[in-house]
Design an enzyme around this catalytic site. Structure first.
Site, mmCIF file in Angstrom:
data_model
loop_
_atom_site.group_PDB
_atom_site.id
_atom_site.type_symbol
_atom_site.label_atom_id
_atom_site.label_comp_id
_atom_site.label_asym_id
_atom_site.label_seq_id
_atom_site.Cartn_x
_atom_site.Cartn_y
_atom_site.Cartn_z
ATOM 1 N N CYS A 1 0.820 -1.209 0.000
ATOM 2 C CA CYS A 1 0.000 0.000 0.000
ATOM 3 C C CYS A 1 0.858 1.265 0.000
ATOM 4 C CB CYS A 1 -0.965 -0.045 1.183
ATOM 5 S SG CYS A 1 -2.244 1.215 1.197
ATOM 6 N N HIS A 2 0.847 2.044 1.085
ATOM 7 C CA HIS A 2 1.634 3.272 1.198
ATOM 8 C C HIS A 2 3.028 3.014 1.777
ATOM 9 C CE1 HIS A 2 -2.358 5.069 0.743
ATOM 10 N NE2 HIS A 2 -1.766 6.223 0.479
#
Length: 186
Positions: free
Chosen positions: A111-112
């Site tokens: 994800c991030h």
């Protein structure tokens, strides 16, 4: 998932980790026989973020100040917006990620969490995916961004989002069993 008995895996997180992005790898890797430690700058417990609100807490197994890449075969970096943003300004967190990379061990981010890889200086020239909103950050850091469920580049594993976690966890197991990734430059 392959049998990971005898393998030791670190999950680096702080308050605000995306709930599923920590818990799915934690449970999947433990179910495969690995010893998995949640490492954090905090002690006691850290609280997750579950999509739109605060989620559940998980116990911290080891303080970041006492963690060493020497003790593990791989590191997993959960995402969410809060977790990697807080960790990327923690010098000890970045040092730990760099140590895994320099020791040619598995580094996995979802994800991030590629923000942490950017800060650690490991994405340049590597095939990487991420949550789409940080695509430009990855490209600006020299990463070769792909819109794929999971991308593996010589022990560096990245994944886009929580829906991709089963494939992400499978790749972590495969890469750990391959051993050190000698062909990559630190």
């Amino acid at each position: 998932m392959q049998n990971l008995t005898g393998k030791n895996i670190a999950i680096l997180a702080t308050n605000g980790f995306e709930q599923s992005e920590l818990e799915v790898p934690l449970n999947t890797l433990r179910d495969a026989g690995a010893t998995v430690h949640v490492i954090s700058p905090e002690t006691g417990e850290i609280k997750g973020w579950d999509k739109t609100d605060w989620g559940d807490s998980v116990p911290v197994d080891k303080a970041l100040s006492n963690a060493s890449a020497d003790d593990y075969d791989a590191i997993v970096l959960p995402g969410g917006q809060i977790n990697p943003d807080l960790l990327r300004v923690e010098p000890k967190a970045i040092e730990l990620i760099k140590a895994f990379w320099e020791q040619k061990k598995v580094v996995a981010a979802v994800c991030h969490a590629p923000w942490l890889l950017i800060e650690a200086g490991v994405v340049s020239g590597r095939k990487v995916t991420s949550y789409p909103s940080i695509k430009t950050d990855v490209i600006n850091a020299g990463g070769l961004w792909e819109d794929s469920e999971v991308v593996v580049d010589k022990g560096l594993i990245t994944s886009r989002k929580p829906d991709d976690l089963p494939a992400f966890c499978d790749k972590i197991g495969e890469e750990i069993l391959e051993g050190k990734h000698e062909s990559r430059a630190a």
